[in-house]
Design a protein around this motif. Structure first.
Motif, PDB file in Angstrom:
ATOM      1  N   ARG A  44     -14.571  -2.503  -1.386  1.00  0.00           N
ATOM      2  CA  ARG A  44     -13.886  -1.533  -0.505  1.00  0.00           C
ATOM      3  C   ARG A  44     -12.389  -1.971  -0.438  1.00  0.00           C
ATOM      4  NH1 ARG A  44     -17.806  -3.423   3.296  1.00  0.00           N
ATOM      5  NH2 ARG A  44     -19.699  -2.165   3.002  1.00  0.00           N
ATOM      6  N   VAL A  45     -12.014  -3.172  -0.563  1.00  0.00           N
ATOM      7  CA  VAL A  45     -10.549  -3.433  -0.830  1.00  0.00           C
ATOM      8  C   VAL A  45     -10.036  -2.970  -1.986  1.00  0.00           C
ATOM      9  CG1 VAL A  45      -9.075  -5.581  -1.247  1.00  0.00           C
ATOM     10  CG2 VAL A  45     -10.719  -5.677   0.700  1.00  0.00           C
ATOM     11  N   PHE A  46     -11.027  -3.091  -3.000  1.00  0.00           N
ATOM     12  CA  PHE A  46      -9.992  -2.555  -4.437  1.00  0.00           C
ATOM     13  C   PHE A  46      -9.863  -1.092  -4.120  1.00  0.00           C
ATOM     14  CE2 PHE A  46     -11.249  -0.525  -8.663  1.00  0.00           C
ATOM     15  CZ  PHE A  46     -10.286  -1.073  -9.323  1.00  0.00           C
ATOM     16  N   GLN A  47     -11.047  -0.243  -3.731  1.00  0.00           N
ATOM     17  CA  GLN A  47     -10.878   0.949  -3.560  1.00  0.00           C
ATOM     18  C   GLN A  47      -9.643   1.321  -2.551  1.00  0.00           C
ATOM     19  OE1 GLN A  47     -14.845   2.039  -1.796  1.00  0.00           O
ATOM     20  NE2 GLN A  47     -15.593   2.560  -3.691  1.00  0.00           N
ATOM     21  N   ALA A  48      -9.490   0.684  -1.544  1.00  0.00           N
ATOM     22  CA  ALA A  48      -8.359   0.980  -0.777  1.00  0.00           C
ATOM     23  C   ALA A  48      -7.019   0.817  -1.711  1.00  0.00           C
ATOM     24  CB  ALA A  48      -8.301   0.173   0.504  1.00  0.00           C
ATOM     25  N   ASP A  49      -6.892  -0.275  -2.482  1.00  0.00           N
ATOM     26  CA  ASP A  49      -5.904  -0.516  -3.217  1.00  0.00           C
ATOM     27  C   ASP A  49      -5.623   0.620  -4.084  1.00  0.00           C
ATOM     28  OD1 ASP A  49      -5.390  -2.998  -2.050  1.00  0.00           O
ATOM     29  OD2 ASP A  49      -6.229  -4.138  -3.700  1.00  0.00           O
ATOM     30  N   MET A  50      -6.678   1.095  -4.727  1.00  0.00           N
ATOM     31  CA  MET A  50      -6.459   2.222  -5.800  1.00  0.00           C
ATOM     32  C   MET A  50      -6.138   3.539  -5.252  1.00  0.00           C
ATOM     33  SD  MET A  50      -7.079   1.276  -8.842  1.00  0.00           S
ATOM     34  CE  MET A  50      -7.303   2.897  -9.639  1.00  0.00           C
ATOM     35  N   ARG A  51      -6.553   3.748  -3.822  1.00  0.00           N
ATOM     36  CA  ARG A  51      -5.837   4.976  -3.073  1.00  0.00           C
ATOM     37  C   ARG A  51      -4.222   4.699  -2.778  1.00  0.00           C
ATOM     38  NH1 ARG A  51     -11.113   4.656  -0.671  1.00  0.00           N
ATOM     39  NH2 ARG A  51     -10.349   3.297   1.000  1.00  0.00           N
ATOM     40  N   ASP A  52      -4.136   3.496  -2.479  1.00  0.00           N
ATOM     41  CA  ASP A  52      -2.603   3.173  -2.264  1.00  0.00           C
ATOM     42  C   ASP A  52      -1.727   3.604  -3.640  1.00  0.00           C
ATOM     43  OD1 ASP A  52      -3.145   2.632   0.138  1.00  0.00           O
ATOM     44  OD2 ASP A  52      -3.110   0.474   0.020  1.00  0.00           O
ATOM     45  N   PHE A  53      -2.449   3.047  -4.784  1.00  0.00           N
ATOM     46  CA  PHE A  53      -1.983   3.178  -5.965  1.00  0.00           C
ATOM     47  C   PHE A  53      -1.452   4.535  -6.450  1.00  0.00           C
ATOM     48  CE2 PHE A  53      -2.450   3.603 -10.734  1.00  0.00           C
ATOM     49  CZ  PHE A  53      -1.115   2.875 -11.112  1.00  0.00           C
ATOM     50  N   GLN A  54      -2.575   5.258  -6.011  1.00  0.00           N
ATOM     51  CA  GLN A  54      -2.743   6.712  -6.494  1.00  0.00           C
ATOM     52  C   GLN A  54      -1.418   7.536  -5.746  1.00  0.00           C
ATOM     53  OE1 GLN A  54      -7.044   7.874  -5.481  1.00  0.00           O
ATOM     54  NE2 GLN A  54      -7.073   7.663  -7.734  1.00  0.00           N
ATOM     55  N   VAL A  55      -1.415   7.250  -4.230  1.00  0.00           N
ATOM     56  CA  VAL A  55      -0.403   7.687  -3.544  1.00  0.00           C
ATOM     57  C   VAL A  55       1.010   7.390  -4.149  1.00  0.00           C
ATOM     58  CG1 VAL A  55       0.818   7.586  -1.299  1.00  0.00           C
ATOM     59  CG2 VAL A  55      -1.718   7.992  -1.425  1.00  0.00           C
ATOM     60  N   GLU A  56       1.109   5.865  -4.522  1.00  0.00           N
ATOM     61  CA  GLU A  56       2.329   5.507  -5.118  1.00  0.00           C
ATOM     62  C   GLU A  56       2.765   6.259  -6.368  1.00  0.00           C
ATOM     63  OE1 GLU A  56       2.483   1.309  -5.649  1.00  0.00           O
ATOM     64  OE2 GLU A  56       2.249   0.968  -3.473  1.00  0.00           O
ATOM     65  N   MET A  57       1.718   6.448  -7.022  1.00  0.00           N
ATOM     66  CA  MET A  57       1.831   7.308  -8.308  1.00  0.00           C
ATOM     67  C   MET A  57       2.435   8.797  -8.181  1.00  0.00           C
ATOM     68  SD  MET A  57       1.636   5.502 -11.021  1.00  0.00           S
ATOM     69  CE  MET A  57       1.743   6.631 -12.160  1.00  0.00           C
ATOM     70  N   ARG A  58       1.825   9.301  -7.147  1.00  0.00           N
ATOM     71  CA  ARG A  58       2.060  10.763  -6.827  1.00  0.00           C
ATOM     72  C   ARG A  58       3.582  10.611  -6.453  1.00  0.00           C
ATOM     73  NH1 ARG A  58      -2.799  10.878  -3.592  1.00  0.00           N
ATOM     74  NH2 ARG A  58      -4.387  11.377  -5.094  1.00  0.00           N
ATOM     75  N   ASP A  59       4.116   9.766  -5.527  1.00  0.00           N
ATOM     76  CA  ASP A  59       5.402   9.797  -4.954  1.00  0.00           C
ATOM     77  C   ASP A  59       6.351   9.571  -6.363  1.00  0.00           C
ATOM     78  OD1 ASP A  59       4.530  10.066  -2.521  1.00  0.00           O
ATOM     79  OD2 ASP A  59       4.891   7.735  -2.077  1.00  0.00           O
ATOM     80  N   PHE A  60       5.883   8.688  -7.465  1.00  0.00           N
ATOM     81  CA  PHE A  60       6.705   8.400  -8.334  1.00  0.00           C
ATOM     82  C   PHE A  60       6.906   9.501  -9.345  1.00  0.00           C
ATOM     83  CE2 PHE A  60       6.701   7.048 -13.013  1.00  0.00           C
ATOM     84  CZ  PHE A  60       8.153   6.466 -12.810  1.00  0.00           C
ATOM     85  N   GLN A  61       5.628  10.548  -9.455  1.00  0.00           N
ATOM     86  CA  GLN A  61       5.755  11.647 -10.305  1.00  0.00           C
ATOM     87  C   GLN A  61       6.600  12.690  -9.495  1.00  0.00           C
ATOM     88  OE1 GLN A  61       1.744  12.567 -10.173  1.00  0.00           O
ATOM     89  NE2 GLN A  61       1.193  11.645 -12.451  1.00  0.00           N
ATOM     90  N   VAL A  62       6.578  12.730  -8.060  1.00  0.00           N
ATOM     91  CA  VAL A  62       7.590  13.468  -7.525  1.00  0.00           C
ATOM     92  C   VAL A  62       9.165  13.188  -7.811  1.00  0.00           C
ATOM     93  CG1 VAL A  62       8.571  14.214  -5.077  1.00  0.00           C
ATOM     94  CG2 VAL A  62       5.971  14.269  -5.749  1.00  0.00           C
ATOM     95  N   GLU A  63       9.273  12.128  -7.760  1.00  0.00           N
ATOM     96  CA  GLU A  63      10.611  11.250  -7.898  1.00  0.00           C
ATOM     97  C   GLU A  63      11.045  11.667  -9.368  1.00  0.00           C
ATOM     98  OE1 GLU A  63      11.055   7.224  -6.986  1.00  0.00           O
ATOM     99  OE2 GLU A  63      10.234   7.463  -5.148  1.00  0.00           O
TER     100      GLU A  63
END
Length: 109
Positions: free
Chosen positions: A48-67
């Motif tokens: 569960r912790v890993f899945q939460a980390d992965m969701r956070d990472f995906q959000v960060e990646m989307r933000d990075f792609q927008v940037e």
């Protein structure tokens, strides 16, 4: 009769020994089961912790792609502006006879 009683006693002792051995094996199996149950719970929590980390990472990646898209757009606009400015400078420098007498500062005399 005594011999029969001894035979029964021997059988009962053997059965009792077998029961004790089986009881010990059952206790060991219970301990193993409890251990694995705890391991599974810990693994589920870590998952569960890993899945939460992965969701956070995906959000960060989307933000990075927008940037990155914004940066690319700004870069394109900057190069387009620079190209237009260079074209304007080239046009000004290549017009014959306008503002150039050949005797101004920086020109050979």
């Amino acid at each position: 009769m005594r011999q029969e009683l001894r035979a029964h006693t021997t059988v009962l002792n053997a059965l009792r020994e077998t029961q004790l051995e089986q009881g010990q094996k059952i206790d060991k199996l219970r301990q193993d089961f409890d251990f694995f149950r705890i391991e599974i719970r810990e693994f589920q929590l870590e998952t569960r912790v890993f899945q939460a980390d992965m969701r956070d990472f995906q959000v960060e990646m989307r933000d990075f792609q927008v940037e990155m898209r914004d940066f690319q757009q700004e870069t394109r606009q900057g190069f387009a502006t620079m190209a237009a400015g260079m074209q304007h400078i080239t046009t000004l420098l290549t017009r014959p006879g306008e503002g150039s007498t050949g005797s101004g500062p920086g020109s050979p005399s």
